[in-house]
Design an enzyme around this catalytic site. Structure first.
Site, mmCIF file in Angstrom:
data_model
loop_
_atom_site.group_PDB
_atom_site.id
_atom_site.type_symbol
_atom_site.label_atom_id
_atom_site.label_comp_id
_atom_site.label_asym_id
_atom_site.label_seq_id
_atom_site.Cartn_x
_atom_site.Cartn_y
_atom_site.Cartn_z
ATOM 1 N N TRP A 19 37.322 39.934 29.885
ATOM 2 C CA TRP A 19 37.668 40.076 31.293
ATOM 3 C C TRP A 19 37.779 41.527 31.744
ATOM 4 C CZ3 TRP A 19 39.900 37.085 27.552
ATOM 5 C CH2 TRP A 19 39.697 35.700 27.651
ATOM 6 N N ASP A 20 37.441 42.477 30.885
ATOM 7 C CA ASP A 20 37.589 43.904 31.187
ATOM 8 C C ASP A 20 39.053 44.249 31.468
ATOM 9 O OD1 ASP A 20 36.853 46.527 31.521
ATOM 10 O OD2 ASP A 20 36.127 46.290 33.560
ATOM 11 N N TYR A 21 39.957 43.671 30.695
ATOM 12 C CA TYR A 21 41.384 43.968 30.820
ATOM 13 C C TYR A 21 41.772 45.145 29.925
ATOM 14 C CZ TYR A 21 42.426 39.675 33.463
ATOM 15 O OH TYR A 21 42.500 38.694 34.423
#
Length: 803
Positions: free
Chosen positions: A474-476
């Protein structure tokens, strides 16, 4: 006869007005009914279908001039009030699109009713109209009042005014100090006089933050000089009292036309390093010739060069690297010449006599991108001291001849913090490329994605790792600098803590000696659906011992809009999305990511009042919609490849590309209910939220080319963090409106704001001039994110000299 002739045109006019009103109601009802039926088929609320029928029937009755039209409107209005209270209670912003349209319809219906009833019920009708008008007036007034506010109690906060200093102390690190607390011990500017702040000086760099550039710099101050940098890596020294330029240094960095940033520079003074690290295999540092390079500014450029500059003259330090410069692409392999896949955006970290660096890697391009290797260089000579290759721990310096550092490993594009006493540097790591598909990620590097890692400063060897997201799809990645602060242990002592903010809105509190949680963390099961060839972790970590921000799952009831039309469309679109909470994996359907990959908490990070133990945060609450598209279905030659919302990531080497878009209403407004960003305080001693309020207003927001020009405090997304002082103030810019604000750190109340020429997306800083004894608060303003207004300003505020 005369009266009859006069009444005929009047009667026709009334019929026309009633007919037009009826047609508009009928069309509105028809739209609500048709789209409401679609919402019902998706498993959503029946309200819009039923309300649409009610408006449609009422519209027909108005066209036919039947008094029953008013009754139907009344029934729909009462039903709407009951439905709205059931869905959202008395919360203001969710109520607005639900009730405001019917208040307007009710007002018009009350005014028109005497025409339907041949003059009967005139007094009651006009009385009803007065009530509707009064409620609308109150509602309009309420638009300008902050809602959802949690007020702090002044008596609960330690009053810190007497605990500061009137001595000059430098703001010599990006986060003020090695701990990244953004705290200043100054008290000259306080709650009693902050309202007298005025612009003391303004400097313009000459480089407007346009195109791929964003001006996000927090200057540093050492003695009587301020040092700042521009998006394309120019370094500028300014007089701390006047803003006059002392020197500029232009490294002539290649404009990437992709992602030009410089969030800060660093300062190194060899003579003041008390315990320099000694490395037998390095050549000894040359003593400074006269005053040459006795004090240094260290900069990393957008085209990946490490540069050491004389802090007094702005000239390169010839004894550093190759005439003042070190090539950071050594050992990285292919970095792409036309589109740079490796650059640097954050201030370098200087600990003792080491420069510790990570690097920015272009998100989502390929399985084969430059390494996320962490390296330390001698601050004296520029020689490589150690390297930590996340995929090959046997590589401790340069890779063997003909090899590279492990490709595509998690990188550190943000700023570390360090504890000199423990000898540890704390790295906030990013994600393994290409962010949204991880079917081929190796086990060795999996544990480092979106993790905070402690390395031994002297050796670069790993001491502990704590992961905030497992197998991040999630590109966290961790964007915020860690903050170091000692918290009570409940036994009269303290525990050395690390406080890590995340894009998920989670705050993790760890023992910085071991990486073990101090505040409780639990693993919770998450959805298991995933795209072909990938996998998801069975559980994810949740920091249940600390407050969270903007992390509650979205539901249909959270959908919002300026009118009931776009709110209905947001509901329909929401029900169509692939969404089962925070960890819904990207798929070949439109998939909602919330909190989005902008945050939660982004690179602005937190600020800590070291006197009270209050942590100050600001966040972003803007979800994104992503969709995996099978590669064979895409014309790669026409791919709109970019960064973030509105672009497509090519993800070369995977089965997919991924499309990105915002989750907005047809009017271009975020689909979920405000606030879309808050300012807040957390007591690190009690681990409780102290106060919270919406962050800024829509005054300067531009939607579809139209500027709002109304200071409505919806709470907007923010970039940049806060700066705290011992006088009980926290300063913020970074909002979508063009202000620098001072807030009472005990209560969260705004006590002053200064208008900026354009918006800012940087963290302010403050210092006391050693020459004049005057305290300044400085902010750079280059333009708020998504704003068309751009600038190149460095602005210093101070009290009037007579004060």
């Amino acid at each position: 006869m005369k009266n009859a002739k006069q009444e005929a045109p009047a009667s026709k006019g009334r019929h026309l007005i009633l007919g037009v009103f009826g047609i508009l109601l009928g069309l509105s009802g028809l739209f609500l009914a048709i789209m409401g039926a679609q919402l019902v088929t998706l498993g959503g609320s029946w309200y819009y279908l039923l309300a649409g029928f009610g408006l449609l029937i009422s519209g027909v009755l108005y066209v036919r001039t039947k008094p029953a039209a008013t009754l139907v409107i009344g029934v729909v209005f009462v039903a709407t009030v009951i439905w709205a209270l059931w869905e959202v209670g008395f919360t203001f912003w969710p109520m607005v699109p639900r009730l405001a349209p019917f208040l307007v319809i009710g007002l018009l219906a009350a005014l028109l009713h005497p025409w339907l009833s041949q003059g009967r019920h005139r007094a009651a009708s006009y009385g009803g109209a007065a009530v509707f008008a009064g409620v609308l007036a109150v509602g309009f007034y309420a638009l300008f009042i902050p809602h959802g506010v949690i007020e702090g109690e002044p008596s609960l906060a330690v009053q810190p005014q007497a605990k500061g200093t009137d001595k000059a102390t430098d703001w010599s690190h990006y986060g003020s100090n090695p701990a990244g607390t953004r705290f200043s011990a100054q008290t000259q500017i306080n709650k009693d006089n902050v309202d007298k702040l005025q612009v003391a000086w303004t400097y313009r760099t000459g480089e407007i933050a346009e195109g791929a550039s964003e001006y996000q710099n927090t200057p540093i101050q050492v003695g009587d000089t301020l040092y700042t940098c521009t998006p394309t890596s120019k370094v500028i020294a300014l007089d701390a009292d006047t803003g006059e330029q002392r020197w500029t240094f232009d490294p002539k960095a290649q404009n990437t036309k992709t992602w030009n940033r410089c969030r800060g520079v660093s300062y190194y003074e060899p003579a003041k390093v008390e315990h320099p690290l000694v490395f037998a295999d390095l050549k000894p540092a040359k003593p400074a010739q006269g005053n040459s390079c006795a004090k240094r500014i260290v900069q990393v450029t957008m085209d990946a060069r490490l540069i050491s500059i004389d802090a007094e003259t702005g000239k390169p330090c010839e004894d550093f690297g190759d005439h003042g410069s070190v090539d950071l692409t050594a050992g990285l392999g292919r970095v792409m010449e036309n589109v740079p896949y490796y650059a640097y955006t954050s201030a370098p970290t200087i600990s003792r006599n080491l420069i510790i660096l990570g690097g920015w890697v272009f998100d989502g391009r390929s399985l084969d991108e430059p390494s996320g290797v962490i390296r330390a260089f001698s601050a004296d000579t520029g020689e490589l001291v150690w390297a930590w290759d996340l995929g090959n721990p046997d590589i401790t310096k340069l890779p063997p001849e003909g090899e590279t550092y492990t490709r595509s490993t998690p990188n550190m594009w943000s700023t570390p913090a360090f504890d000199d006493e423990l000898g540890l540097v704390y790295l906030p790591l990013g994600n393994q490329q290409p962010d949204f598909w991880g079917g081929t990620r190796p086990e060795l590097t999996e544990k480092y994605s979106s993790a905070v890692v402690a390395l031994d400063m002297a050796t670069g060897r790993e001491r502990w790792t704590f992961q905030t997201v497992h197998h991040d799809l999630w590109d966290y990645d961790i964007a915020a600098q860690p903050s170091l602060y000692d918290v009570p242990d409940g036994k009269g002592g303290t525990i050395p803590a690390l406080i890590q903010l995340t894009k998920r809105g989670q705050i993790f509190m760890l023992d910085r000696r071991t990486g073990q949680p101090i505040a409780d963390v639990v693993e919770k099961p998450v959805p298991q659906d995933v795209a072909a060839g990938d996998w998801v972790a069975k559980t994810q970590p949740y920091s249940v011992g600390m407050p969270t921000f903007g992390a509650d799952p979205l539901t249909e009831k959270d959908m919002w809009g300026a009118t009931f039309f776009d709110q209905l469309m947001c509901r329909i679109n929401f029900k169509k999305l692939n969404y089962n909470g925070e960890f819904t994996a990207p798929s070949t359907q439109d998939t909602l990511i919330y909190p989005g990959y902008y945050g939660g908490f982004n690179w602005g990070g937190g600020a800590i009042d070291e006197k009270t133990g209050y942590l100050f945060v600001n966040d972003i609450r803007i979800p994104q919609v992503v969709k995996l598209v099978p590669r064979e279905n895409v014309d790669l030659s026409h791919l709109k490849s970019g960064h973030g919302v509105g672009s497509t990531y090519p993800m070369e080497g995977t089965p997919f590309v991924i499309d990105h878009k915002g989750f907005n209403s047809p009017l271009g407004i975020p689909c979920q209910s405000p606030p879309w960003g808050v300012f807040a305080a957390v007591d690190l001693n009690t681990r409780k939220k102290v106060w919270e309020r919406p962050a800024g207003t829509v005054e300067d927001a531009v939607i579809n080319g139209v500027r709002a020009n109304l200071p409505i405090p919806l709470g907007m997304p923010t970039l940049g963090g806060g700066a705290t002082t011992a006088s009980g103030l926290v300063f913020y810019a970074g909002t979508q409106d063009y202000y620098l604000r001072a807030m009472d750190m005990a209560t969260g109340k705004e006590v002053w704001k200064g208008r900026l020429p354009v918006g800012g997306q940087a963290t302010p800083m403050t210092y006391l001039s050693p020459k004049t004894g005057r305290q300044y608060v400085v902010i750079v303003a280059g333009g708020a994110r998504q704003s068309p207004d751009r600038g190149d300003y460095v602005i210093a505020y101070a009290l009037p000299e007579k004060e």
